[in-house]
Enzyme design. Structure first.
Site, PDB file in Angstrom:
ATOM      1  N   ASP A  65     -42.451  39.505 -15.824  1.00  0.00           N
ATOM      2  CA  ASP A  65     -43.231  40.650 -15.339  1.00  0.00           C
ATOM      3  C   ASP A  65     -44.656  40.531 -15.868  1.00  0.00           C
ATOM      4  O   ASP A  65     -45.076  41.235 -16.770  1.00  0.00           O
ATOM      5  CB  ASP A  65     -42.585  41.949 -15.800  1.00  0.00           C
ATOM      6  CG  ASP A  65     -43.282  43.172 -15.228  1.00  0.00           C
ATOM      7  OD1 ASP A  65     -44.169  43.009 -14.378  1.00  0.00           O
ATOM      8  OD2 ASP A  65     -42.942  44.290 -15.640  1.00  0.00           O
ATOM      9  N   ASP A 120     -40.597  39.825  -7.386  1.00  0.00           N
ATOM     10  CA  ASP A 120     -41.962  40.029  -7.923  1.00  0.00           C
ATOM     11  C   ASP A 120     -42.766  38.751  -8.120  1.00  0.00           C
ATOM     12  O   ASP A 120     -43.982  38.807  -8.209  1.00  0.00           O
ATOM     13  CB  ASP A 120     -41.966  40.762  -9.270  1.00  0.00           C
ATOM     14  CG  ASP A 120     -41.618  42.227  -9.193  1.00  0.00           C
ATOM     15  OD1 ASP A 120     -41.449  42.744  -8.085  1.00  0.00           O
ATOM     16  OD2 ASP A 120     -41.499  42.849 -10.256  1.00  0.00           O
ATOM     17  N   ASP A 135     -35.896  51.575 -13.768  1.00  0.00           N
ATOM     18  CA  ASP A 135     -37.038  50.751 -13.429  1.00  0.00           C
ATOM     19  C   ASP A 135     -37.937  50.398 -14.602  1.00  0.00           C
ATOM     20  O   ASP A 135     -38.617  49.381 -14.571  1.00  0.00           O
ATOM     21  CB  ASP A 135     -37.929  51.472 -12.405  1.00  0.00           C
ATOM     22  CG  ASP A 135     -37.314  51.480 -11.037  1.00  0.00           C
ATOM     23  OD1 ASP A 135     -36.584  50.545 -10.713  1.00  0.00           O
ATOM     24  OD2 ASP A 135     -37.551  52.440 -10.287  1.00  0.00           O
TER      25      ASP A 135
END
Length: 313
Positions: free
Chosen positions: A130, A169, A311
């Site tokens: 991330d 992502d 999340d």
């Protein structure tokens, strides 16, 4: 305009709080059988061939059993609804490290084969995972990533067929945090390994409220999306089916007609300006192969992200 921290798939920490049936809440960190495949796994819509598989040991199933033991019939009904619905099975190196991910995948494949169903694995272990927000940080060192994916591919190849959604992502966020070269190389290698094992493969393709298809398409081309089934949209997000179909068809048009799946697990009420466990959301379209005429290149609606899992922190 890009939306920061758009999707945070599950990490090993946390199951949801469900406040009502169909309403979601929560926020924590987030082949063929013997002889190999007889058909090209990239040439078929896997969800048209078989129903999706629901892992009987999922977190939702565990929560349903706990609610039953506590005599909480309302919560049990909600968790049973989740547990019985096919959802993506997330593979992270934190939860399933090298040496353990293969046996786990084998267990899932064996269960799916016995049920005559198809499992959907979500491969989520890219380095610096991330890079835009850190909420689902981690992943493997680059030198270990290919071997980990190969372990997944080898185990999946022993079954009657499996689906992989590769790296939520990763490519879309690479546009923001400048990880393009490494991620293209690693994802291209990963999809080569999965495709060679007969795993129907979709590469994550962002969503309609994040990236412009014209910006993402070149990266998808570079990783070889044209050599696999296609891409996935809306993973772990809330954009409406209608918006995702429009986005998916536009992106497909830039990719020579690639097929795609839409994650509809929690988009029943669409999106809001809140990305982290927005209140008032709902389940979306049940997992199903796309009806004829729905969209030219849409394969299926799939609950890639288990609804209700958290999340962020």
């Amino acid at each position: 305009m890009p939306v920061p921290h758009h999707r945070r798939p599950r990490l090993p920490a946390l199951l949801l709080t469900v406040v009502a049936a169909g309403t979601l809440a929560g926020c924590g960190g987030s082949g063929g059988s013997e002889g190999g495949p007889t058909v090209d796994a990239q040439a078929i819509n896997p969800y048209a061939e078989r129903a999706g598989y629901a892992d009987p040991d999922s977190r939702a199933a565990q929560a349903a059993a706990e609610a039953k033991a506590q005599g909480d019939t309302d919560r049990q009904a909600v968790f049973d609804r989740l547990a019985q619905t096919p959802t993506g099975i997330w593979l992270t190196p934190e939860e399933y490290p090298p040496g353990e991910v293969g046996p786990f995948v084998t267990t899932i494949v064996d269960g799916a084969d016995a049920a005559g169903q198809v499992p959907t694995f979500v491969v989520y272990g890219i380095p610096d995972r991330d890079c835009t927000g850190g909420f689902s940080g981690g992943g493997l060192p680059a030198a270990q990533y290919g071997d980990w994916v190969q372990e997944i591919a080898d185990a999946a190849s022993a079954g009657d067929g499996a689906v992989a959604v590769v790296e939520p992502d990763a490519l879309a966020s690479a546009l923001e945090c400048d990880r393009r070269a490494q991620r293209v190389e690693l994802i291209a290698d990963a999809i080569d390994r999965l495709a060679a094992a007969g795993v129907t493969t979709y590469v994550d393709g962002g969503h309609s409220n994040w990236v412009d298809p014209a910006d993402l398409a070149p990266l998808l081309k570079r990783v070889g999306v044209g050599e696999v089934r296609g891409f996935a949209t809306n993973v772990s997000n809330y954009q409406s089916d209608d918006d995702e179909r429009k986005y998916g068809e536009r992106l497909s048009g830039l990719l020579g007609g690639a097929h795609y799946v839409i994650d509809s697990g929690r988009n029943g009420n669409g999106s809001t300006a809140v990305w982290c466990n927005p209140p008032g959301r709902a389940y979306g379209t049940d997992p199903t192969a796309a009806p004829a005429g729905d969209a030219a290149h849409l394969d299926a609606y799939a609950w890639v992200k288990p609804p209700g899992e958290s999340d962020g922190e």
